[in-house]
Design an enzyme around this catalytic site. Structure first.
Site, mmCIF file in Angstrom:
data_model
loop_
_atom_site.group_PDB
_atom_site.id
_atom_site.type_symbol
_atom_site.label_atom_id
_atom_site.label_comp_id
_atom_site.label_asym_id
_atom_site.label_seq_id
_atom_site.Cartn_x
_atom_site.Cartn_y
_atom_site.Cartn_z
ATOM 1 N N SER A 16 66.271 -56.204 0.472
ATOM 2 C CA SER A 16 66.386 -54.950 1.217
ATOM 3 C C SER A 16 67.445 -55.074 2.290
ATOM 4 O O SER A 16 67.718 -56.168 2.790
ATOM 5 C CB SER A 16 65.047 -54.612 1.884
ATOM 6 O OG SER A 16 64.814 -55.479 2.978
ATOM 7 N N ASP A 17 68.051 -53.952 2.653
ATOM 8 C CA ASP A 17 68.842 -53.945 3.878
ATOM 9 C C ASP A 17 67.875 -54.172 5.034
ATOM 10 O O ASP A 17 66.677 -53.919 4.933
ATOM 11 C CB ASP A 17 69.601 -52.628 4.044
ATOM 12 C CG ASP A 17 70.850 -52.792 4.900
ATOM 13 O OD1 ASP A 17 70.930 -53.798 5.638
ATOM 14 O OD2 ASP A 17 71.729 -51.923 4.848
ATOM 15 N N CYS A 18 68.399 -54.654 6.141
ATOM 16 C CA CYS A 18 67.534 -55.231 7.165
ATOM 17 C C CYS A 18 66.624 -54.192 7.823
ATOM 18 O O CYS A 18 67.108 -53.205 8.392
ATOM 19 C CB CYS A 18 68.368 -55.972 8.190
ATOM 20 S SG CYS A 18 69.218 -57.364 7.418
ATOM 21 N N SER A 69 64.661 -52.183 6.258
ATOM 22 C CA SER A 69 64.505 -50.935 5.524
ATOM 23 C C SER A 69 63.117 -50.780 4.919
ATOM 24 O O SER A 69 62.680 -49.646 4.670
ATOM 25 C CB SER A 69 65.584 -50.784 4.441
ATOM 26 O OG SER A 69 65.520 -51.826 3.512
#
Length: 775
Positions: A294-296, A298
């Protein structure tokens, strides 16, 4: 086109004492215990997951069977916890290497062991070289330095790069990180840079790359809408035709080890919780051999900001079941066990996620004990002179000559002995490397680069790029009156365009336009405008100013940017860069809210469309534009005029899925056999050796299909003055000559296609035939 010398770059001070200290630090760093499977640990050395002769899937299964649930959930996040009883150390997954090893992520630190790493031009600048060989070579250097830093205990081996999102809107602050607006260009960049990073040792990895941010992510913070709350409404056509193209190539052709899902929602679902996007597409259709991260934060954002789930446990359960393997952030470590206890998730789902991450670590050699691949790389392999030379060559090739008229460059060291160097970017260092960068091996500013050729008179003209006042313009005008030539180095920096910082307009900030116009008017000799920026800028006023003899775009040219700019100005380098994105006029923005994700024009709603593929209005400079100090002429040496596409007869029974009038579905023909050779002669008709990018565009048949052209092939070629070079290109029909219909189905249109090579046009008739071979 790139130099291969291995001369070392010696840092100051270069005394024997300093060298001994460095060697001592290096020796200590290399003596650190291995990540896992230390042969001196009697408790673990004979366990099956440490046996390198076993298949990785067997080793992974053995390790998973030894972990408790509590240990497992602490491995689901970027700062994965140690498992001391099994001899496994903690690991930070988050490192960055967008255009050089970066210390943006917590997994990488430079000092005191490493004084820097090679900082190549920002990606948008490297993309403008249109040189895929160069992209892979840059990746190889970056991965060498990354491995060296890992061996020294200062970096991980999982680098969350490259960013292959489409540069859809000129205001996007992160457009600088991308290879530009064209999906074919972005796809080719992704494949070659990933190959450079990951190496070519079969299933083994030099470092693990990550293509991000999947998908339809290109808005950070605009007009009250931020990336955490944005729901990107995207048609199936645009998803297949544009947004997913580079990611698909990254996985299928680049064999990337990781894909990062983005913050935003796509059509109402967070990308990191959408099983269709993750499990069905990346892992299923594209067969990802790696992990999805995941993007941080998210995963947490789904619950806290988007309110997509009712509880934090639901967010953990939905993301893992959708196909997420690793959370950049703490959410999965905190809430996964609760989700299992509440019956929302099964432990086997966690095992599936960990199997993907641990397998990548094993492919990197992290469970091989001290028998590390690339263990010979260390401090002496970072900031090599050859790497610095490659950074310089990338900057030279990436610089784009936008305009050149009258008595403009190349400047002469005889006629232009005194040059006024003016502008807020004229003597900058860190500005040149853009965002997601690290500590550079060293810098050469534009002022320093020009000073290597001639005497300089320097005036900033503005205190910084925001240029809020005009008090310094008078001194700049005075410098221009004294000089034989004037170079204005203007543009943007990270205070104007950056992550979480989209622009509200595409004009030069503050009083920059006033500074440029007044200095140009005062210049005694030729006046050259150099723009340093990631995104496009509307400089129509400068194009129309007869006192400005040339305009150059340098992007963010990296640590050696000043040398490259000077080399182009004085003709040591003949510029050959091409714009990887359209430069729009300011008035274009009023018709395109950043929140409108549609690529195609919609005249009924006064929507003009996006990028050169769909927007047909006025531009400042078009995609692919770039001049040279010489001239080139194309001619077609060999090209077919007809191609037959065999339709598998099994599919003819259902006319709703395949009809000749709609075009043949690529899934209903034998794509592997459908390729064609295109041979183009490139003649240098000028007086200076030069490098030229042959760009081939294709237009489908008129009528039902849009007549817009799109890039299908490109190749860079060096041609001496008066010489001729033949370029051989392979076009794959299903990949290059297909279109996507409104249902997201890729088809090959039947009829007359047109290939565009510069001013040349070549007609190609594509006809369907029936093949009796059944699937």
């Amino acid at each position: 086109m790139v130099l291969k010398t291995r001369t070392k770059c010696i840092f100051s001070p270069s005394s024997l004492f300093f060298i001994l200290i460095v060697l001592a630090v290096f020796t200590l760093a290399r003596s650190r215990p291995p990540f896992a499977c230390d042969p001196s640990d009697r408790a673990t050395k004979d366990l099956p997951f440490c046996r390198v002769n076993l298949p990785i899937r067997v080793r992974v299964r053995d390790l998973l069977g030894r972990l408790t649930l509590q240990e497992k959930v602490r491995l689901l996040v970027n700062n994965a916890a140690a498992v001391p009883r099994l001899g496994i150390r903690g690991y930070e997954w988050w490192s960055e290497a967008l255009h050089g090893v970066s210390d943006v992520g917590p997994g990488t630190k430079f000092l005191p062991t490493f004084l820097g790493a090679t900082q190549f031009p920002q990606v948008i600048t490297t993309a403008s070289t249109f040189n895929d060989t160069l992209w892979e070579e840059i990746g190889q250097v970056v991965s060498n330095e990354a491995r060296a830093m890992y061996n020294g205990g200062k970096a991980g081996l999982t680098f969350w790069s490259p960013n292959v999102n489409i540069f859809r809107d000129p205001r996007w602050g992160r457009g600088q990180e991308t290879p530009g607006e064209d999906p074919a260009l972005a796809a080719r960049y992704a494949v070659r840079y990933v190959r450079g990073l990951q190496g070519n040792a079969g299933d083994r990895l030099k470092v693990a790359a990550c293509c991000k941010h999947y998908t339809a992510y290109d808005l950070d913070n605009w007009n009250g809408v931020d990336r955490f709350h944005f729901n990107a409404k995207v048609s199936k056509q645009d998803l297949e035709d544009t947004y997913n193209v580079p990611f698909k190539a990254c996985v299928l052709e680049g064999k990337v080890a990781s894909v990062m899902c983005s913050y935003n929602q796509v059509n109402g679902k967070p990308t990191c919780a959408d099983p269709n996007l993750l499990k069905n597409t990346i892992r299923g259709a594209w067969r990802l051999n790696g992990y999805i991260v995941s993007d941080c934060d998210s995963v947490g954002v789904m619950y806290t900001s988007q309110h997509y789930t009712a509880t934090p446990e639901d967010a953990a359960a939905e993301s893992i079941k959708a196909g997420l393997d690793l959370d950049c952030g703490p959410h999965l470590a905190v809430y996964t066990e609760g989700a299992i206890k509440q019956g929302k998730l099964k432990e086997v789902d966690v095992d599936g996620a960990l199997a993907n991450t641990i397998a990548v670590q094993m492919r990197l050699g992290m469970f091989d004990g001290p028998r590390q691949p690339y263990a010979n790389l260390g401090i002496p392999d970072v900031c090599l002179m050859s790497s610095n030379q490659l950074a310089l060559e990338a900057a030279r090739q990436g610089i784009v000559l936008l305009d050149n008229r009258g008595h403009g460059p190349p400047l002469s060291t005889l006629r232009h002995r005194n040059v006024a160097v003016i502008g807020p970017n004229s003597d900058v260092t860190v500005t040149m490397i853009g965002n997601y960068a690290g500590i550079a091996c060293g810098y050469t500013t534009p002022l320093q680069g020009i000073a290597r050729y001639v005497k300089t008179i320097h005036q900033a003209g503005c205190s910084d790029v925001s240029c809020r006042g005009n008090q310094l313009i008078g001194s700049a005008e005075g410098a221009a009156r004294q000089a034989d030539a004037t170079v204005l180095v203007m543009g943007l920096d990270q205070s104007i365009e950056a992550e979480a910082r989209d622009r509200v307009n595409i004009l030069l900030p503050g009083h920059q336009q006033e500074l440029i116009s007044r200095v140009a008017k005062s210049s005694r000799g030729p006046c050259v405008l150099v723009i340093m920026s990631g995104g496009p800028v509307d400089i129509t006023f400068a194009k129309r100013d007869p006192k400005i003899t040339a305009i150059i775009w340098a992007g963010y040219p990296g640590q050696a940017g000043g040398t490259a700019i000077a080399d182009v100005l004085f003709g040591t380098t003949n510029p050959g860069g091409k714009l990887p994105m359209t430069w729009y006029p300011q008035e274009y923005l009023a018709k395109v809210p950043m929140t409108n994700m549609a690529m195609r024009a919609d005249p009924a709603h006064n929507y003009p469309g996006r990028t050169y593929r769909f927007y047909k209005g006025p531009v400042v400079y078009p995609f692919g534009h770039g001049l040279s100090y010489t001239t080139f002429r194309h001619s077609i040496a060999q090209a077919p005029t007809t191609l037959l596409v065999p339709m598998l007869s099994v599919h003819l029974e259902n006319s709703n899925t395949t009809t000749l009038t709609n075009g043949v579905r690529v899934s209903h023909t034998k794509c592997s056999t459908l390729s064609m050779g295109l041979h183009i002669d490139v003649e240098n008709t000028g007086t200076m050796d030069g490098t030229h990018t042959v760009m081939v565009f294709s237009s489908p048949p008129e009528g039902k299909w849009a007549t817009h052209k799109q890039l299908v092939a490109f190749q860079k070629v060096h041609v001496v003055a008066g010489g001729l070079q033949r370029v051989a290109l392979d076009l794959h029909v299903c990949k290059h000559l297909s279109v996507v219909d409104q249902f997201g189905i890729r088809r090959v249109p039947m009829g007359q296609h047109t290939l565009h090579i510069g001013d040349l046009k070549h007609s190609l008739a594509i006809k369907a035939t029936i093949d009796d071979i059944k699937n």
